[in-house]
Design an enzyme around this catalytic site. Structure first.
Site, mmCIF file in Angstrom:
data_model
loop_
_atom_site.group_PDB
_atom_site.id
_atom_site.type_symbol
_atom_site.label_atom_id
_atom_site.label_comp_id
_atom_site.label_asym_id
_atom_site.label_seq_id
_atom_site.Cartn_x
_atom_site.Cartn_y
_atom_site.Cartn_z
ATOM 1 N N CYS A 6 -42.851 47.476 -2.419
ATOM 2 C CA CYS A 6 -41.977 46.857 -2.305
ATOM 3 C C CYS A 6 -41.596 46.634 -1.193
ATOM 4 C CB CYS A 6 -41.571 45.547 -3.681
ATOM 5 S SG CYS A 6 -41.715 44.363 -2.818
ATOM 6 N N GLU A 51 -44.119 49.071 -11.795
ATOM 7 C CA GLU A 51 -42.598 50.132 -13.020
ATOM 8 C C GLU A 51 -41.888 48.692 -14.102
ATOM 9 O OE1 GLU A 51 -41.775 48.583 -9.840
ATOM 10 O OE2 GLU A 51 -39.956 47.602 -9.438
ATOM 11 N N HIS A 64 -44.843 45.875 -7.634
ATOM 12 C CA HIS A 64 -44.139 46.058 -8.686
ATOM 13 C C HIS A 64 -44.639 47.020 -9.835
ATOM 14 C CE1 HIS A 64 -40.021 45.409 -6.321
ATOM 15 N NE2 HIS A 64 -41.334 44.624 -6.623
#
Ligand code: MN
Length: 227
Positions: A100, A205, A203
């Site tokens: 990001c 994660e 994202h």
């Protein structure tokens, strides 16, 4: 010994980033933002790879622009330290993965620019800011460039990803190439010519526990860091 991956301590979703590094076989090492850019060589010497996570908007001055009204929070000291870390990692030939804002600041560190606010600049753009949809769920489709690293990694030309940004890369820095875009043309993935620097606009994660293929991005960083 497992590769140590440096990450700046103040960022978006730090627990999830650390868990992703651990799940992929690396050791997350926190770098405090209070450190000055002069210490970047010392910090980078302690790690085998650098993860540049999400966070606030990059200070527009750093890519030669005044801020537009939609740029609210930015921390120039943090930005300058992170840029110093990125440049030092390149100098020490250590791999870098940007997520990001991380992808955006890598581009700025190398001389590129950003779109300061996608809805203002591109009113017909895809919705890149998922409000009211769980951050752990994909919201838009991403088109992967043929033969670039993301297509090779995932084995598909299209994947679905989450989206929590109002900025994106505008002019790509020299030495970087586009690896993925959304239908509106927004850059969603980048890679350097030698493949040791890479980034995504979404994202992973937040996605990998439900969608394990996204862990491949972290594994790629750990693999490069271990070489
Ligand atoms: Mn997006």
């Amino acid at each position: 010994m497992k590769p140590r991956i440096g990450m700046i301590a103040k960022c978006a979703f730090p627990e999830e980033i650390a868990s992703s590094i651990l799940a992929a076989g690396g050791i997350p090492v926190l770098i405090p933002i209070q450190a000055s850019p002069q210490l970047a060589p010392d910090y980078i010497s302690m790690v085998e790879g650098l993860l540049v996570p999400g966070g606030e908007d990059v200070t527009p001055f750093l890519y030669g622009q005044d801020p537009c009204a939609k740029v609210t929070i930015s921390y120039q000291d943090k930005d300058q330290f992170e840029i110093a870390l990125i440049k030092e990692a390149i100098k020490q030939n250590k791999p870098i993965f940007g997520i990001c804002r991380g992808q955006q600041i890598i581009n700025v560190a190398l001389g590129g620019t950003l779109i300061q606010d996608i809805p203002s600049c591109l009113p017909d753009a895809v919705c890149h800011k998922q409000d009211g949809v769980a951050k752990t769920e994909p919201i838009h489709r991403v088109y992967l460039e043929k033969d670039e690293y993301l297509e090779v990694l995932f084995g598909h030309r299209e994947i679905d990803a989450n989206s929590l940004h109002h900025q994106s890369i505008d002019r790509l820095a020299d030495g970087l190439k586009v690896a993925a875009r959304t239908a509106d043309g927004i850059i969603e993935g980048i890679e350097s010519e030698d493949g040791r620097i890479f980034g995504v606009q979404w994202h992973p994660e937040l996605l990998y526990t439900q969608y394990p293929h996204f862990l491949k991005l972290f594994s790629r960083l750990i693999e490069l860091a271990g070489q």
